[in-house]
Design a protein around this motif. Structure first.
Motif, PDB file in Angstrom:
ATOM      1  N   ALA A 204      -7.888   2.601  -9.034  1.00  0.00           N
ATOM      2  CA  ALA A 204      -7.447   3.570  -8.043  1.00  0.00           C
ATOM      3  C   ALA A 204      -8.148   4.742  -8.258  1.00  0.00           C
TER       4      ALA A 204
ATOM      5  N   LEU B 230      -1.157  -1.570  -8.589  1.00  0.00           N
ATOM      6  CA  LEU B 230      -0.907  -2.668  -7.569  1.00  0.00           C
ATOM      7  C   LEU B 230       0.534  -3.449  -7.924  1.00  0.00           C
TER       8      LEU B 230
ATOM      9  N   THR C 195      -8.844   5.602   2.312  1.00  0.00           N
ATOM     10  CA  THR C 195      -9.648   4.566   2.861  1.00  0.00           C
ATOM     11  C   THR C 195     -10.185   4.940   4.241  1.00  0.00           C
TER      12      THR C 195
ATOM     13  N   ALA D 169       0.697  -1.424  -0.103  1.00  0.00           N
ATOM     14  CA  ALA D 169      -0.091   0.001  -0.075  1.00  0.00           C
ATOM     15  C   ALA D 169       0.878   1.208   0.076  1.00  0.00           C
TER      16      ALA D 169
ATOM     17  N   GLU E  46     -15.659  -1.965  -4.022  1.00  0.00           N
ATOM     18  CA  GLU E  46     -14.204  -2.272  -4.487  1.00  0.00           C
ATOM     19  C   GLU E  46     -14.334  -1.335  -5.856  1.00  0.00           C
TER      20      GLU E  46
ATOM     21  N   GLY F 215      -2.647  -8.283  -6.519  1.00  0.00           N
ATOM     22  CA  GLY F 215      -3.259  -7.017  -6.195  1.00  0.00           C
ATOM     23  C   GLY F 215      -4.695  -6.936  -6.302  1.00  0.00           C
TER      24      GLY F 215
ATOM     25  N   ASP G 227      -3.449   5.330  -0.067  1.00  0.00           N
ATOM     26  CA  ASP G 227      -4.431   4.187   0.082  1.00  0.00           C
ATOM     27  C   ASP G 227      -4.862   4.197   1.341  1.00  0.00           C
TER      28      ASP G 227
ATOM     29  N   ARG H 173      -7.183  -6.507  -3.043  1.00  0.00           N
ATOM     30  CA  ARG H 173      -8.019  -5.351  -3.063  1.00  0.00           C
ATOM     31  C   ARG H 173      -9.578  -5.885  -2.817  1.00  0.00           C
TER      32      ARG H 173
ATOM     33  N   GLN I 245      -9.816   2.466  -1.134  1.00  0.00           N
ATOM     34  CA  GLN I 245      -8.762   2.724  -1.964  1.00  0.00           C
ATOM     35  C   GLN I 245      -7.486   2.011  -1.742  1.00  0.00           C
ATOM     36  N   LEU I 246      -7.167   1.369  -2.814  1.00  0.00           N
ATOM     37  CA  LEU I 246      -5.768   0.507  -2.779  1.00  0.00           C
ATOM     38  C   LEU I 246      -5.126   0.287  -4.359  1.00  0.00           C
TER      39      LEU I 246
END
Length: 447
Positions: free
Chosen positions: A223, A197, A113, A105, A219, A204, A109, A208, A189-190
């Motif tokens: 991003a 990723l 989040t 991360a 999801e 990833g 991120d 996620r 957020q990732l």
């Protein structure tokens, strides 16, 4: 935590705690815990190590003040928090587990989040308070469904309405604001450093998906590091809620004026003045309105920050969102809490409502008279307009002036008096109130 000097006025209600530093710290740690557990779900981290990291993510292990002081060196609070979290995990679990903390991360991120989690919980509190306010307004609408009142346009008396219809309008706007708040869809957020990723070494997407699932968030497909539409939407629904609070609270402040006096806040010991013994200020409505006045500027600040994100990660605009977004949540929440207080303690003065209907000496029904005279006299609007002007300029009763102007026609004084009866000329107010009340359900506290 000791409240600030202005907090009980400008940061009232449960949102103050929901957006406070401890709440942010808990959210940041919740994100770090979910990230580790998601890695275990995806098969990239031993479950025992992930559980150890998650156990270490307890807010009472960390000092917000120390993290805040150290945040300046990195430009965000995630970096020092991760450093401290790794130290705790290294001591209590293992070096291997410490190396897995925050793996894959980036700081944004975690911050984004966490901000979504904070906002979601704050919105629940705001929606509950707005729902309480709407329910109180709906009770007023039901109780005063048939109570005639002076309708006002451009701050001038215009034509009769009912207290119930006005209150139904309040409830309707507040209900709509609640629906808008609850329609906002928070997403995780990732993406890692540039949204690819890459640091998850091919896992990833799986991480996620598990990450979002564990946090109960949508999801995203990509991003949203620099695509800040979700933040803008959040600012928009909060702005709408602030507008609803402002509209109702302004009505309450105006109706509570000494010269109007149709409502008051029935809260013993509240509303006094430092110098004027007779004052009884509508503190709840005033404070709600104060919050509403501040909301547009905060919305603008969030939108301005959201519009300037460059490339894959922004230098400055992202950081500029943090404070106004938190203040926006707190300010709208304060307004909602105060408005709920004002409406649940609102007392109507029937005598003052009735007196307002008589202020113009019948001119409030001028439009109705013109309608009633259609087909009975030539140019009814012109006749009524001249009669209204004569009444206003001479101080004579509108009914007397009309009777004089209609002398020689078949229109009787009884018909004139009937046309000037406010209670008989509120249109379909009762049916409108009934339809509104039948269509709504009492708000429920989502908690």
């Amino acid at each position: 935590m000791t409240p600030g000097l202005f907090d009980e006025i400008l940061a009232r209600g449960g949102v103050r705690d929901a957006v406070g530093d401890p709440a942010w710290l808990r959210a940041l740690l919740e994100v770090e815990a979910a990230l580790a557990l998601a890695a275990a779900d995806a098969g990239t981290l031993e479950p025992a190590l992930a559980a150890g990291i998650a156990d270490a993510c307890s807010a009472d292990r960390f000092d917000v003040g120390e993290i805040a002081a150290d945040a300046a060196a990195a430009g965000n609070p995630v970096v020092p928090l991760v450093t401290e979290l790794r130290a705790v995990v290294r001591t209590e679990v293992s070096d291997e587990a410490a190396a897995a903390v925050h793996r894959g991360a980036t700081s944004q991120d975690v911050m984004d989040t966490a901000s979504v989690l904070v906002a979601r919980r704050a919105l629940d509190v705001i929606a509950a308070d707005l729902g309480t306010a709407a329910d109180a307004a709906a009770v007023l609408a039901r109780v005063h469904r048939d109570t005639p009142a002076a309708g006002r346009t451009l701050l001038q008396q215009a034509a009769p309405v009912t207290v119930g219809l006005r209150a139904a309008g309040w409830a309707s706007g507040l209900d709509a604001a609640v629906v808008a708040l609850r329609s906002w869809r928070p997403a995780a957020q990732l993406g890692g450093a540039v949204g690819t990723l890459a640091a998850f070494a091919g896992h990833g997407l799986a991480v996620r998906a598990a990450f979002a699932r564990r946090l109960g968030l949508d999801e995203p497909v990509l991003a949203w590091h620099t695509e800040r539409g979700r933040v803008a939407e959040l600012a928009g629904v909060l702005g709408r809620a602030g507008a609803a609070v402002g509209s109702v609270s302004t009505d309450l402040v105006l109706l509570a004026q000494t010269e109007v006096g149709e409502v008051r806040e029935d809260v013993p010991g509240r509303g006094g003045s430092s110098t004027l013994p007779h004052k009884r200020n509508p503190v709840g409505a005033i404070s709600a309105r104060a919050a509403a006045v501040a909301v547009p500027g905060l919305v603008a600040a969030v939108l301005n920050a959201a519009s300037g994100h460059e490339y894959e990660r922004a230098a400055g605009p992202w950081h500029a969102e943090w404070r106004p977004l938190r203040e926006l949540l707190g300010t709208v929440g304060s307004g909602a809490a105060w408005l709920a207080d004002a409406l649940t303690h609102l007392a109507l003065d029937p005598a003052a409502v009735a007196a307002s209907l008589e202020v113009t000496g019948g001119l409030l029904l001028a439009e109705n008279v013109a309608t009633a005279l259609r087909g009975r006299v030539d140019d009814p609007k012109g006749l009524v307009t001249v009669a209204a002007s004569t009444s206003r300029d001479s101080g004579r009763a509108f009914a007397d002036v009309l009777a004089e102007a209609l002398h020689g026609t078949d229109v009787t004084r009884a018909e004139i008096d009937a046309a000037l009866d406010p209670a008989a000329h509120v249109g379909e107010s009762a049916a409108l109130v009934d339809a509104f009340l039948a269509a709504r359900s009492p708000s429920e506290d989502p908690a």
